[in-house]
Design an enzyme around this catalytic site. Structure first.
Site, mmCIF file in Angstrom:
data_model
loop_
_atom_site.group_PDB
_atom_site.id
_atom_site.type_symbol
_atom_site.label_atom_id
_atom_site.label_comp_id
_atom_site.label_asym_id
_atom_site.label_seq_id
_atom_site.Cartn_x
_atom_site.Cartn_y
_atom_site.Cartn_z
ATOM 1 N N LYS A 1 0.849 -1.200 0.000
ATOM 2 C CA LYS A 1 0.000 0.000 0.000
ATOM 3 C C LYS A 1 0.884 1.248 0.000
ATOM 4 O O LYS A 1 1.919 1.288 0.670
ATOM 5 C CB LYS A 1 -0.900 -0.038 1.239
ATOM 6 N N SER B 1 -10.023 2.134 2.690
ATOM 7 C CA SER B 1 -9.080 2.823 1.838
ATOM 8 C C SER B 1 -8.103 1.889 1.114
ATOM 9 O O SER B 1 -7.487 2.309 0.139
ATOM 10 C CB SER B 1 -8.268 3.818 2.664
ATOM 11 N N SER C 1 -10.481 0.059 6.943
ATOM 12 C CA SER C 1 -9.807 0.128 5.636
ATOM 13 C C SER C 1 -9.133 -1.150 5.173
ATOM 14 O O SER C 1 -8.696 -1.226 4.027
ATOM 15 C CB SER C 1 -8.756 1.241 5.656
#
Lengths: 95, 521
Positions: B79, B187, B211
């Site tokens: 990420k 997210s 998330s």
């Protein structure tokens, strides 16, 4: 509680975010929607309840008071948009 | 199996160790898959092909000598929130333009030390603020799953070759995919899409309000947010420091256990990293759950929740009961206040954490007539709408005269939320079962959600309680809805009892199976 246009502009100034008149108007509506949503917290009886300071009960770790790192000036300024001799450059602050 | 990207981490690990395949082969297979799929799915914002090939070569050298680490040769996606030395790290924000840190986050350093390979940086909501991956400066990620219609197809009579099958007509069912593009959740939308679409063997992710777990549920993958303090936050771009935790998204429960074992550590560089040894999570998989007490909280049945979600929850209860667990009804009375309290605590912490983006030390700078003008213009141009909204809320609730009414009240409510869980665990409940999300994946540019930020926030209604209380939570796929979209269940455990989550999630996985999207990209 709700915010008006003036408050939004003041908060934007505190947050150092430039907002146009149009932005501020749109944000007023959005912020009021969120503040309206969080309003329900007022119905909770919190008498005698301490505010949370740490989610896990643990003693704050303390490290030895010794130098463990350093001499990295070049690394620290490596990503800055403007530098000179390992200093960050900013617009003139003092006349 | 010809396509190496189809292997789970545990399968690839066995083949790499058995020298049936090489790290270079599997890395090349993933890089080729990314090359084909990424223009459509937009899961990666930076692909580090050269670095991946170098790391694969080094892994192969170790594997030949029988020296590989626990993740030797396994290609992962990272990420964009994780600081990776010399590599694009921007939290998918314009304000961090060009930022390449001179350090490596503890979590990624742990993965590389165990032999994992970095394929690239994954798309996400800007600064991890969002539930649809639509707030990214790099554009939305597309969910590899699409809605579909179940059709009954009449089969023609066919004859297939010598001694082949003869099909005498009849019917079969087939799914016809809809064209509408869906969000992967957020997210960690890039992480979820990359794992689900076979663009990495597993991915790192972070979870501040849901998330990891919400995108995992939206893509039929497994995602675990460990207990606060289990993974070091050092080197991860901060959003809300008292809530942020890193964790993996993986294709199955075992892979998630393997990844978490490597990501978790005790780290002197993070004062909230907890000083406890990391257990072997994989060993928990397959242990019977007979006699385990599973709590079913009545407050997780919300108005307007689709019947399919309720049915899924009941299915989960039945599976665990069949496996010998004892099901008990429980109450977590402050559940409904978790989301509003979160929308005070998280923006307050964010407004303070994001003060560092000032156009001086890194990233974007927009010139101004003086230094304050430069700050204001830089931040106005650098942050997206959702990020600005949260900084504004945070600044407001922390400003003079409002602190007690908002922030202090929210932190008191947070203690009550935590106490609810403590009471239930003290009464002997081992694990709590809920739905992971109140709906399946929704469409890109959903008008209702765009018009009202609170509608988007409601996505995290079942996951945010766990962050507020610092507990571990895992989302595990449990079935498909009528439109063929994956739905997930969530298990919540005691602090640092991730093992029980893996143990129980494995039982659900065994009953439900695993799910793959039908390839259209």
């Amino acid at each position: 509680m709700s915010v008006d246009l003036q408050t939004v502009k003041r908060v934007a100034r505190l947050a150092r975010i430039a907002v146009s008149e149009e932005d501020a108007e749109r944000m007023t509506g959005e912020l009021n929607a969120i503040l309206g949503f969080v309003e329900q917290l007022n119905e909770v009886d919190v008498s005698g309840v301490e505010p949370m300071t740490s989610v896990t009960p643990m003693e704050m770790k303390k490290r030895q008071d010794v130098v463990t790192d350093g001499n990295k000036a070049a690394d620290i300024v490596a990503n800055a948009p403007a530098t000179e001799e390992n200093f960050f450059l900013v617009p003139k602050v003092v006349e | 199996m010809s396509d190496l990207t189809q292997l789970t981490i545990s399968q690839a690990r066995a083949r790499l160790r058995g020298k049936e395949i090489t790290a270079t082969e599997i890395t090349e297979a993933y890089l080729a898959a990314i090359d084909r799929a990424n223009p459509v799915l937009n899961a990666y914002v930076a692909v580090t092909g050269d670095k991946a090939r170098d790391m694969a070569k080094a892994s192969d050298a170790r594997l030949v000598k029988g020296e590989g680490g626990s993740l030797e040769g396994i290609p992962l996606g990272i990420k964009d929130l994780f600081g990776t030395e010399g590599v694009h790290t921007q939290a998918c924000s314009h304000v961090l333009d060009g930022f390449k840190p001179r350090y490596e986050s503890t979590v990624t350093a742990n993965l590389w030390a165990d032999g994992a390979i970095m394929l690239g940086k994954l798309n996400m909501d800007e600064f991890a603020m969002g539930s649809s991956n639509e707030t990214s400066y790099y554009g939305p990620v597309i969910n590899p799953w699409r809605r579909s219609r179940l059709d009954t197809v009449v089969m023609p009579t066919t004859h297939q070759g010598d001694g082949g099958f003869v099909s005498a007509g009849g019917t079969k069912t087939a799914r016809t995919l809809d064209n509408a593009q869906l969000v992967p959740g957020g997210s960690s939308g890039g992480s979820a899409t990359a794992v689900s679409a076979f663009l990495c063997a597993g991915a790192t992710a972070t979870d501040t309000g849901g998330s990891i777990r919400q995108p995992a549920a939206f893509t039929g993958t497994v995602g675990i947010k460990p207990t606060y303090g289990r993974c070091s936050r050092w080197g991860i771009v901060a959003f809300a420091s008292s809530l942020d935790q890193a964790g993996p998204i993986a294709r199955d429960v075992r892979d998630a256990a393997i990844l978490l074992k490597s990501m978790a550590s005790v780290d002197a560089k993070d004062t909230t990293s907890v000083d406890r040894p990391v257990p072997d999570y994989e060993a928990a998989i397959g242990k019977p759950i007979k006699g385990m007490k599973v709590g079913i909280p009545k407050e997780y049945r919300v108005d307007g929740m689709p019947e399919e979600i309720e049915a899924l929850w009941q299915k989960g209860i039945a599976w665990l009961k069949d496996a010998g667990a004892e099901i008990v009804d429980i109450s977590l009375p402050h559940t409904k206040y978790a989301l509003p309290a979160y929308y005070i605590v998280a923006p307050a912490e964010a407004s303070s954490n994001l003060a560092r983006y000032d156009g001086v030390r890194y990233g974007l700078r927009v010139p101004g007539k003086d230094i304050v003008d430069m700050y204001e213009k830089t931040r106005a141009a650098g942050f997206g709408r959702e990020v600005k909204r949260r900084i504004m809320i945070g600044t407001y609730v922390l400003s003079a005269g409002y602190y007690d009414a908002y922030y202090l009240q929210a932190q008191k409510v947070r203690n009550l939320i935590k106490r609810d869980f403590e009471n239930v665990f003290a009464a002997g409940v081992d694990v709590i079962l809920t739905a992971a999300t109140p709906s399946a994946a929704f469409g890109i540019a959903d008008e209702d959600m765009a018009a009202d930020p609170v509608k988007m926030y409601l996505n995290d209604i079942f996951t945010v309680t766990v962050n507020m209380a610092g507990l571990p939570g895992i989302a595990v796929p449990a079935g498909l809805d009528a439109k063929g979209l994956p739905l997930g269940l969530q298990l919540i455990g005691r602090p640092f009892d991730e093992e029980t989550l893996f143990q129980t999630a494995a039982v659900i996985e065994q009953a439900a199976g695993t799910f793959q999207p039908q390839k259209w990209w």
